[in-house]
Every structure is written in C-alpha cells, then in structure tokens.
Design an enzyme around this catalytic site. Structure first.
Site, PDB file in Angstrom:
ATOM      1  N   ASP A   1      31.058  20.972  17.885  1.00  0.00           N
ATOM      2  CA  ASP A   1      30.006  20.605  16.939  1.00  0.00           C
ATOM      3  C   ASP A   1      29.835  21.622  15.817  1.00  0.00           C
ATOM      4  OD1 ASP A   1      29.102  22.299  19.051  1.00  0.00           O
ATOM      5  OD2 ASP A   1      27.024  21.908  18.490  1.00  0.00           O
TER       6      ASP A   1
ATOM      7  N   GLU B   1      27.238  22.225  21.549  1.00  0.00           N
ATOM      8  CA  GLU B   1      26.915  23.577  22.000  1.00  0.00           C
ATOM      9  C   GLU B   1      25.747  24.150  21.215  1.00  0.00           C
ATOM     10  OE1 GLU B   1      26.296  27.580  22.120  1.00  0.00           O
ATOM     11  OE2 GLU B   1      27.295  26.822  20.344  1.00  0.00           O
TER      12      GLU B   1
END
Length: 405
Positions: free
Chosen positions: A93, A151
């Site tokens: 991400d 994350e």
C-alpha cells in the site's frame, strides 16, 4: 528536511549473483510501474492485479483476494519430499501524500504516493518469487510469498493471518525487509529482539464548562485543563518507565475554542504511544488514564478517553535474526556493513506475523545523498536508490537456501 549526507566511498558494496543482477532492470521497471499507480490500504486492486499477472505469466501457483487484496504465492521445491517452510512478506500500500518528485515515474494519482518504499518491497518480492521458481532445485521445502495490503493502516497482516496464510503448510519461519532511508546504500540493519515499537493511539476529550473570557470564575476552563494534561502526560515516561526502556507519549493535536474571548467547554487531545517492551503495554495506558483523571478532578472537569492498541512491537526471533545476519554478512563485503543498532520508534504490522511464528524483519539501506535520494520516509520527495532492489532479492534468496535445505 534532507538526511545527513553519508560518505559513500567508505560504504561496503554488495555481492550479488549474476542471475539476480540480470533481473535488476526488471526490478526497476516493476517498481516504477507500481510507483506510478499508488493505492491506499485494502484498495490495492491495480497493484494486486499487476502482481497476479506476473505470477500467472511465470506459472507460479498463487491465491488472491485474501483480506480483500492480499496475495500468497506458493513455491515448492523440485527436490524429494521434506524440507522446511519459510514465508517472505512484502507490503503493497501507499500513502495519502502529494508527490513532489519530478521524475518520469512520479505518481499519476493526485494526493497519493508511494512515500515509504512499499513499491520497492513488492518488486523485490516479485523478483524473489521469479528466481525461486526458476531455481526450485536450489532449496528443499516450500516458500510462501505474502503480498500484504494495508500496512500503513488499518492493518492487513492480522486479517491475512486470520484467513490462514500461515497454514497449509504451516510456516516455520518468516522474514521481511524494509528499504530504509535512515541507513545508507550498502548497509543492512539486522538485530534480534525489539526492532520497531508498538503503535497505540488515544483521543481524550476534556469536558469543562464554557463561559465568558472575562468571567473565568464561572467556568471550568477546558483549555487550561488540557494544557496541564499535556504537561502531566510527559511524567509517565520520565517517572514511570525504566530509563533503560524506550517509550514515547506524544500529544500531536489539541483542538479547542471558537473565539478569543470565550472559554471553551471542550478540548480534544489526540496522541500516540510507542514502546519496545511488551510489559509497558499495560502500564502506559493505565497511567495515562490515571493522570488525565487526576488533573481533571483537580479542576472539576470530566473527560472521555478512547485508547486504541494498533500494532504490537516488532520483536525478532534470535535464531532467525542470526540467520539473516549471517546471510547479510556474506552479501556485504565487510561486517561493518551490517548494522546491529538500527531500532526505531516507528511501527509495523509485521509484528503480528512475528507473534505467530519465529521470524526476522530487517532493514536494507537505501539512502544515497549523492543522488539526492535521502529524504525521510513519508516525505513528499521520498525516493530511494534502486540498486537496493537487487540486494533485497539476493538476501531473501540466500535466506531461503540456508533455511530450507
């Protein structure tokens, strides 16, 4: 702010096998493609499609749509049955940051950017998957490569674990890396024990009694109470935590009031708590509420407190950390390139994987001031020296070869 320049002439170089060096241009291409199209946590649909397309092209068995956008590739050795099971984890991400870099691979999505290196992590994991698949006779057992969403928040590791990514077959050890601009290119940060801090947050609303600024005796001043709470919270670390332990209690936001001559009836504090020692996980929130309650009581104010435990500390297993360190020392030409004291109060949800199986999370130095590649993580001009990509693949591959034999 640019990180302190490093004299690169004294930095050790890496030993990378020719076949992985030959992958370097692909690693850069993949990383830059991912960098152009950043996506936030649990929305990494384009990223996941890119990863699955590559895995399918190479014929690597994999499963997608785990914890929404997560992927697990499974690579089994061609050697006779037996062997061990190792997992490699990479996050995918990006962040809600507007990129300021002027490069041909800059973000094409307004307001989003890969400002922490996860595009590089994904490219390294892809390169590792490709190499291991082509050399299934170089190890014995099974390797699971976990492409994890979210994350940066709200956290993709825990739901992936809950959906069974460490089972069938059961993972015996897990490793992961972070490209790290706090270390120069040519170094690797490895340590056993606590590497990254727990991440917890709190929101506290002070409930006072508003009134006219010229008549404070008729009020309970929430701003005054909040100011004293902020000061008093600093005593938790200073006077309740062992000086040999590291901890942080930070109030990052304070919101109150609407006019200069009106005493506000409410004040809102938002803050973060960080620590390495799991034993502090009960002490700090307990003392935090006691401090808030005491200050509020002394002024006749009330409070509402919301305390959130986000990520536990990242604690590396001693044996797996020793494995990674021994590998790093064979990749870096001199032991000086392996940095043991590399702890940070930053957090990572790799910690959830490390709570389940022995493992090691480590840093690969990626800063290069000579190329103006030394801005800190989460900065709008963050970027890294892409030669670190091949280094990451080499270390991952050697860890698999040494563990799964």
């Amino acid at each position: 702010m640019v990180a302190t320049p490093v004299n690169l002439s004294s930095v050790p170089k890496f030993k990378i096998r020719s076949e992985i060096l030959a992958l370097q241009s692909n690693l850069v291409q993949w990383r830059r493609e991912l960098h152009r199209w950043p996506e936030l946590g649990f929305k990494e649909r384009r990223t996941a499609a890119f990863v699955q397309q590559k895995l399918s092209e190479w014929g690597i068995p994999h499963q997608g749509s785990i914890a929404q956008t997560g992927i697990v590739a499974t690579i089994t050795s061609t050697k006779p049955t037996g062997g061990r099971v190792m997992a490699i984890r990479a996050d995918m991400d990006a962040l809600p940051i507007q990129e300021e870099n002027i490069v041909d691979y800059r973000s094409q999505i307004d307001g989003l950017m890969h400002a922490c290196g996860h595009d590089g992590h994904t490219a390294i994991a892809l390169g590792t998957a490709f190499w291991l698949w082509q050399h299934r006779d170089s190890f014995r057992g099974t390797v699971k490569i976990i492409f994890q969403p979210a994350e940066e928040g709200p956290g993709g590791a825990k739901p992936m674990i809950e959906q069974g990514v460490l089972e069938h077959p059961r993972v015996e050890a897990i490793i992961g890396l972070h490209l790290w601009n706090n270390l120069p290119i040519g170094t690797v940060g490895v340590r056993s024990g606590a590497l990254m801090a727990a991440v917890e947050s709190f929101t506290c609303t002070i409930l006072g009694k508003g009134g006219h600024g010229a008549m404070p005796h008729q009020t309970v001043d929430s701003v005054l109470v909040a100011a004293q709470v902020v000061n008093a919270l600093q005593t938790i670390v200073a006077r309740n935590v062992d000086p040999l332990d590291s901890a942080v209690v930070t109030v990052g936001e304070l919101h109150a009031g609407t006019k200069r001559n009106v005493i506000a009836d409410k004040a809102k504090l938002n803050g973060t708590v960080r620590y390495f020692n799991p034993a502090l996980g009960n002490l700090i929130p307990q003392r935090l509420e006691q401090v808030i309650a005491g200050v509020c009581q002394s002024h006749g104010a009330g409070y509402e407190l919301d305390y959130q435990r986000l990520y536990p500390p990242v604690i590396n297993d001693g044996a797996i950390a020793a494995l990674v360190r021994s590998v790093a020392e064979t990749v870096v030409e001199t032991p000086a390139g392996v940095v043991p004291e590399c702890r940070t109060m930053g957090g990572e949800d790799m910690s959830f994987f490390l709570q389940e199986v022995p493992g090691c999370y480590f840093f690969v130095g990626a800063a290069n001031p000579d190329k103006d590649l030394a801005y800190p993580h989460h900065h709008p001009r963050f970027d890294f020296d892409e030669t670190a990509l091949g280094t990451g693949v080499e270390i991952f591959v050697r860890c698999v070869e040494k563990f799964c034999r």
